[in-house]
Design a protein around this motif. Structure first.
Motif, PDB file in Angstrom:
ATOM      1  N   GLU A  46       0.812  -1.128   0.239  1.00  0.00           N
ATOM      2  CA  GLU A  46      -0.068   0.368   0.209  1.00  0.00           C
ATOM      3  C   GLU A  46       0.966   1.298   0.175  1.00  0.00           C
ATOM      4  O   GLU A  46       0.513   2.704   0.005  1.00  0.00           O
ATOM      5  CB  GLU A  46      -1.036   0.152   0.616  1.00  0.00           C
ATOM      6  CG  GLU A  46      -2.224  -0.727   1.043  1.00  0.00           C
ATOM      7  CD  GLU A  46      -3.365  -0.422   0.050  1.00  0.00           C
ATOM      8  OE1 GLU A  46      -3.541   0.855   0.141  1.00  0.00           O
ATOM      9  OE2 GLU A  46      -3.265  -1.281  -0.724  1.00  0.00           O
ATOM     10  N   LYS A  83      -0.446   4.734  -1.467  1.00  0.00           N
ATOM     11  CA  LYS A  83      -0.809   4.822  -2.483  1.00  0.00           C
ATOM     12  C   LYS A  83      -2.620   5.343  -2.980  1.00  0.00           C
ATOM     13  O   LYS A  83      -2.771   6.303  -3.186  1.00  0.00           O
ATOM     14  CB  LYS A  83      -1.014   3.497  -3.366  1.00  0.00           C
ATOM     15  CG  LYS A  83       0.780   3.503  -3.264  1.00  0.00           C
ATOM     16  CD  LYS A  83       0.949   1.593  -4.127  1.00  0.00           C
ATOM     17  CE  LYS A  83       2.136   1.167  -3.854  1.00  0.00           C
ATOM     18  NZ  LYS A  83       1.873  -0.445  -4.579  1.00  0.00           N
ATOM     19  N   ASN A  84      -3.209   5.118  -1.636  1.00  0.00           N
ATOM     20  CA  ASN A  84      -4.925   5.258  -1.661  1.00  0.00           C
ATOM     21  C   ASN A  84      -4.638   5.676   0.079  1.00  0.00           C
ATOM     22  O   ASN A  84      -4.222   6.098   1.045  1.00  0.00           O
ATOM     23  CB  ASN A  84      -5.676   3.963  -1.375  1.00  0.00           C
ATOM     24  CG  ASN A  84      -5.492   3.286  -2.568  1.00  0.00           C
ATOM     25  OD1 ASN A  84      -5.607   3.628  -4.044  1.00  0.00           O
ATOM     26  ND2 ASN A  84      -4.793   2.345  -3.195  1.00  0.00           N
ATOM     27  N   THR A  85      -5.529   7.047   0.220  1.00  0.00           N
ATOM     28  CA  THR A  85      -6.587   7.710   1.242  1.00  0.00           C
ATOM     29  C   THR A  85      -6.305   6.847   1.714  1.00  0.00           C
ATOM     30  O   THR A  85      -6.907   5.568   2.344  1.00  0.00           O
ATOM     31  CB  THR A  85      -7.818   8.416   0.788  1.00  0.00           C
ATOM     32  OG1 THR A  85      -7.670   8.709  -0.820  1.00  0.00           O
ATOM     33  CG2 THR A  85      -7.965   9.154   2.063  1.00  0.00           C
ATOM     34  N   ASP A 104      -0.141  11.472   1.074  1.00  0.00           N
ATOM     35  CA  ASP A 104      -0.957  10.753   0.773  1.00  0.00           C
ATOM     36  C   ASP A 104      -1.215  10.802  -0.379  1.00  0.00           C
ATOM     37  O   ASP A 104      -1.688  12.537  -0.913  1.00  0.00           O
ATOM     38  CB  ASP A 104      -2.710  11.251   1.770  1.00  0.00           C
ATOM     39  CG  ASP A 104      -3.896  10.358   1.414  1.00  0.00           C
ATOM     40  OD1 ASP A 104      -3.725   9.559   0.871  1.00  0.00           O
ATOM     41  OD2 ASP A 104      -4.581  10.416   1.956  1.00  0.00           O
ATOM     42  N   ALA A 106      -3.772   9.906  -2.612  1.00  0.00           N
ATOM     43  CA  ALA A 106      -4.815   9.696  -2.743  1.00  0.00           C
ATOM     44  C   ALA A 106      -5.166   9.067  -3.929  1.00  0.00           C
ATOM     45  O   ALA A 106      -5.961   9.502  -5.025  1.00  0.00           O
ATOM     46  CB  ALA A 106      -5.537  11.006  -2.557  1.00  0.00           C
ATOM     47  N   GLY A 107      -4.639   8.218  -4.117  1.00  0.00           N
ATOM     48  CA  GLY A 107      -5.036   7.578  -5.990  1.00  0.00           C
ATOM     49  C   GLY A 107      -3.902   7.929  -6.466  1.00  0.00           C
ATOM     50  O   GLY A 107      -4.033   7.583  -8.026  1.00  0.00           O
ATOM     51  N   LYS A 108      -2.934   9.038  -6.589  1.00  0.00           N
ATOM     52  CA  LYS A 108      -2.618   9.761  -7.644  1.00  0.00           C
ATOM     53  C   LYS A 108      -0.696   8.840  -8.108  1.00  0.00           C
ATOM     54  O   LYS A 108      -0.884   7.777  -7.507  1.00  0.00           O
ATOM     55  CB  LYS A 108      -2.310  11.166  -6.951  1.00  0.00           C
ATOM     56  CG  LYS A 108      -1.069  12.257  -8.072  1.00  0.00           C
ATOM     57  CD  LYS A 108      -1.251  13.659  -7.587  1.00  0.00           C
ATOM     58  CE  LYS A 108       0.259  13.316  -7.685  1.00  0.00           C
ATOM     59  NZ  LYS A 108       1.077  14.240  -6.890  1.00  0.00           N
ATOM     60  N   ASP A 109      -0.876   9.324  -9.596  1.00  0.00           N
ATOM     61  CA  ASP A 109      -0.501   7.621 -10.122  1.00  0.00           C
ATOM     62  C   ASP A 109       0.921   8.100 -10.412  1.00  0.00           C
ATOM     63  O   ASP A 109       1.586   7.147 -11.053  1.00  0.00           O
ATOM     64  CB  ASP A 109      -0.787   6.743 -11.256  1.00  0.00           C
ATOM     65  CG  ASP A 109      -0.850   7.788 -12.639  1.00  0.00           C
ATOM     66  OD1 ASP A 109      -0.423   9.118 -11.905  1.00  0.00           O
ATOM     67  OD2 ASP A 109      -0.931   7.633 -13.417  1.00  0.00           O
TER      68      ASP A 109
END
Ligand SMILES: [Zn+2]
Length: 172
Positions: A46, A83-85, A104, A106-109
């Motif tokens: 994660e 990787k995710n919030t 965070d 927050a889904g940014k790649d």
């Protein structure tokens, strides 16, 4: 090499580890030569972890005499990215232990190495920037201390007025 590290590239790298070498000037950071960084980006489920070292010689302005002086930059980086919030109540940066933050994504790649280095270098600067122990600003400093101990006569009057006002208010 681009300063934007794609999470996907880290995932696909052997052992999920990517070596990143950075050598460039960073905007708003005054240096004689490019700042050099050797980083390792690794995927840990994660999290994405970035570790490494940053070196350079930065020009800072002395807080006391305002002269420029050179500051040797040599710092280690250890940054964790989620990787995710994580949890909604946490902000964009979560402190897991003193001085250790999780950023965070927050889904940014991707992760911007340039941004990371900028933040790390700025944080490494001394709180009090003094050019040296023989700084000529010593005189300036003692003048400043002297001024702080003096009460401005205009302020003293103001203080008296305030006290009187409070006294009147109590009587009513
Ligand atoms: Zn100085």
């Amino acid at each position: 090499m681009s300063n934007i590290i794609k999470i996907e590239d880290v995932e696909n790298a052997p052992n999920k580890r990517l070596q990143v070498d950075f050598e460039d000037f960073i905007n708003e950071i005054n240096t004689i030569a490019p700042i050099k960084a050797t980083l390792e980006v690794s995927s840990l489920g994660e999290f994405v972890k970035i570790t490494g070292n940053v070196k350079g010689r930065v020009i800072l302005e002395c807080d006391l005499c305002l002269n420029e002086f050179e500051y040797n930059l040599d710092l280690d980086i250890e940054e964790l990215f989620a990787k995710n919030t994580l949890l909604d109540e946490y902000g964009q940066e979560t402190e897991i232990k003193e001085g250790q933050f999780i950023t965070d994504l927050a889904g940014k790649d991707n992760i911007d190495i340039y941004d990371l280095l900028y933040q790390s270098v700025i944080l490494d600067f001394p709180n009090k920037k003094v050019c040296g122990i023989k700084c000529k600003g010593d005189d300036f400093l003692s003048e400043e201390n002297f001024a702080q101990n003096q009460v401005d006569p205009r302020l003293a009057v103001f203080k008296t007025i305030q006290v009187k006002k409070e006294d009147n208010a109590d009587k009513k």
